[in-house]
Motif scaffolding. Structure first.
Motif, PDB file in Angstrom:
ATOM      1  N   GLY A 132     -35.355  12.715 -10.349  1.00 18.17           N
ATOM      2  CA  GLY A 132     -33.966  12.245  -9.473  1.00 18.17           C
ATOM      3  C   GLY A 132     -33.749  13.523  -8.669  1.00 18.17           C
ATOM      4  O   GLY A 132     -32.688  13.360  -7.750  1.00 18.17           O
ATOM      5  N   PHE A 133     -34.381  14.665  -8.250  1.00 22.73           N
ATOM      6  CA  PHE A 133     -33.902  15.779  -7.543  1.00 22.73           C
ATOM      7  C   PHE A 133     -33.730  15.237  -5.968  1.00 22.73           C
ATOM      8  O   PHE A 133     -32.637  15.888  -5.510  1.00 22.73           O
ATOM      9  N   PRO A 134     -34.533  14.427  -5.491  1.00 23.87           N
ATOM     10  CA  PRO A 134     -34.183  13.981  -4.000  1.00 23.87           C
ATOM     11  C   PRO A 134     -33.095  13.072  -3.871  1.00 23.87           C
ATOM     12  O   PRO A 134     -32.570  12.486  -2.750  1.00 23.87           O
ATOM     13  N   TRP A 135     -32.464  12.580  -5.119  1.00 21.69           N
ATOM     14  CA  TRP A 135     -31.486  11.445  -5.157  1.00 21.69           C
ATOM     15  C   TRP A 135     -30.173  12.004  -4.576  1.00 21.69           C
ATOM     16  O   TRP A 135     -29.692  13.153  -4.883  1.00 21.69           O
ATOM     17  N   ASP A 136     -29.229  11.182  -3.882  1.00 19.43           N
ATOM     18  CA  ASP A 136     -28.056  11.572  -3.441  1.00 19.43           C
ATOM     19  C   ASP A 136     -26.909  10.955  -4.470  1.00 19.43           C
ATOM     20  O   ASP A 136     -27.741  10.384  -5.472  1.00 19.43           O
ATOM     21  N   TYR A 137     -25.888  11.033  -4.416  1.00 19.72           N
ATOM     22  CA  TYR A 137     -24.761  10.444  -5.352  1.00 19.72           C
ATOM     23  C   TYR A 137     -24.906   8.999  -5.730  1.00 19.72           C
ATOM     24  O   TYR A 137     -24.924   8.529  -6.564  1.00 19.72           O
ATOM     25  N   ASP A 138     -25.325   8.316  -4.487  1.00 19.85           N
ATOM     26  CA  ASP A 138     -25.520   6.824  -4.165  1.00 19.85           C
ATOM     27  C   ASP A 138     -26.565   6.379  -5.021  1.00 19.85           C
ATOM     28  O   ASP A 138     -26.564   5.308  -5.972  1.00 19.85           O
ATOM     29  N   LEU A 327     -30.714  28.946 -17.052  1.00 16.40           N
ATOM     30  CA  LEU A 327     -31.549  29.435 -16.264  1.00 16.40           C
ATOM     31  C   LEU A 327     -31.888  28.328 -15.112  1.00 16.40           C
ATOM     32  O   LEU A 327     -31.720  26.970 -15.307  1.00 16.40           O
ATOM     33  N   PRO A 328     -32.230  28.829 -13.886  1.00 12.02           N
ATOM     34  CA  PRO A 328     -32.416  27.643 -12.762  1.00 12.02           C
ATOM     35  C   PRO A 328     -33.703  27.030 -13.162  1.00 12.02           C
ATOM     36  O   PRO A 328     -34.667  27.472 -13.691  1.00 12.02           O
ATOM     37  N   LEU A 329     -33.898  25.708 -12.842  1.00 16.44           N
ATOM     38  CA  LEU A 329     -34.901  24.953 -13.115  1.00 16.44           C
ATOM     39  C   LEU A 329     -35.455  24.106 -11.892  1.00 16.44           C
ATOM     40  O   LEU A 329     -34.718  23.640 -11.358  1.00 16.44           O
ATOM     41  N   SER A 330     -36.939  24.088 -11.587  1.00 17.55           N
ATOM     42  CA  SER A 330     -37.422  23.858 -10.486  1.00 17.55           C
ATOM     43  C   SER A 330     -37.453  22.364 -10.737  1.00 17.55           C
ATOM     44  O   SER A 330     -37.859  21.701 -11.820  1.00 17.55           O
ATOM     45  N   PRO A 331     -37.316  21.469  -9.715  1.00 20.52           N
ATOM     46  CA  PRO A 331     -37.342  19.849  -9.812  1.00 20.52           C
ATOM     47  C   PRO A 331     -38.869  19.397 -10.058  1.00 20.52           C
ATOM     48  O   PRO A 331     -39.779  20.226  -9.870  1.00 20.52           O
TER      49      PRO A 331
END
Length: 331
Positions: A132-138, A327-331
């Motif tokens: 879902g990393f590329p998804w926007d709010y909608d 911690l940061p997590l890559s998509p």
């Protein structure tokens, strides 16, 4: 879905509203162990995990409760797959398939209802297991709406307060939606193994641990798939009880036990472990999880419960909430 099944589902839902876990906290900080399962397809795994909780209770571990992050596509028949279209994906595509048929759905609904009746918690894993990393709010909103549509059409009545993203793939739009929709927590991040959870925008963050991998200088996420990836390159090739299976079983056991011992003897930060409804490498990871739980859930001042019960505790003990970042997590 028959009228009886709908009525039973409503009964289970109403009963779940009044099944808070009674955790007696006196003058100590409990050591929480939170075990959760992603997926929900396998009916035998529903039965096996529910039986594990009963076995733990019988062994003296108290009222053990798990969190199940279920996937909406497992409540949609394969013949109806065109009712699903994930954001930015073709119609009818799911990376994890669909339910076999209506009979399969009905049996899965029965397992979910029984789990809720026994005090376990149901959370959302949305649907087709896309990143879902590329998804926007909608996009996220659409995916959550479809999850609700599929589960409700199957006859489930759910009290959803928690979420874990497929592939742990997250972005700011997701957290805004979770906050807007009054979710209580997210369990998609990875954090330090001995850090208490944090809270941001009224949303608890319950991260998986970034724990030492026994016998190496590496770290690993406290999730079965990550061991599967590390040990056999995510190939299902190891046979139970052969030397390699035993070696990797011990590595998992040692890694989880070191995670527990470090926190139990230290600041008592929650042990958070995520598994799947999969028996990769001939049940290597599920067998190791069972052994870990049986060895540790029975110990003094240990509470093996679900995420909502941990959130209840933190509501009453806000001094335990961390102020640092996961911690940061890559998509």
């Amino acid at each position: 879905m028959s009228l009886f099944q709908k009525a039973f589902g409503l009964f289970i839902y109403l009963q779940s509203l009044f099944l808070p876990q009674k955790i007696e906290i006196k003058d100590f900080t409990p050591q929480f162990i939170i075990i959760s399962f992603d997926g929900s397809y396998s009916l035998p795994m529903w039965q096996a995990t529910r039986s594990l909780a009963k076995d733990l209770k019988a062994s003296g571990a108290g009222d053990v409760r798990f969190t199940y992050f279920i996937s909406g596509v497992y409540f949609l028949s394969a013949k109806d797959k065109n009712l699903y279209q994930a954001p930015k994906q073709p119609i009818g595509l799911s990376l994890i398939g669909f339910a076999d048929d209506q009979e399969d759905i009905n049996k899965r609904v029965e397992q979910v209802n029984l789990a809720q009746l026994e005090g376990h918690e149901i959370g959302s894993h949305v649907n087709g297991h896309f990143r879902g990393f590329p998804w926007d709010y909608d996009d996220w909103k659409k995916e959550f709406n479809l999850f609700e549509q599929f589960t409700e059409s199957a006859g489930l009545k759910l009290k959803l307060t928690g979420f874990r993203a497929p592939n742990l793939s997250i972005n700011p739009s997701l957290f805004k939606l979770l906050s807007d929709d009054k979710f209580r927590y997210d369990a998609s991040k990875v954090g330090k193994w001995d850090e208490w959870p944090k809270k941001e925008n009224n949303l608890y963050e319950f991260p998986l641990g970034n724990i030492p991998l026994s016998g190496t200088k590496n770290k690993i996420i406290s999730m079965d798939y990550n061991f599967f990836l590390s040990q056999s390159d995510a190939k299902d090739i190891i046979i139970k009880n052969n030397p390699l299976w035993k070696k990797y079983y011990q590595q998992i056991e040692n890694s989880y036990q070191n995670y527990f011992d470090h926190n139990y003897q230290g600041n008592r930060a929650p042990i958070i472990i995520g598994h799947h409804f999969s028996l990769w490498n001939d049940s290597l990871y599920f067998d190791a999880l069972k052994e870990f739980a049986l060895n540790n859930c029975v110990k003094p001042e240990v509470v093996c419960t679900n995420f909502s019960s941990l959130a209840d505790y933190l509501d009453l003990h806000p001094d335990k909430i961390s102020t640092s970042s996961s911690l940061p997590l890559s998509p």
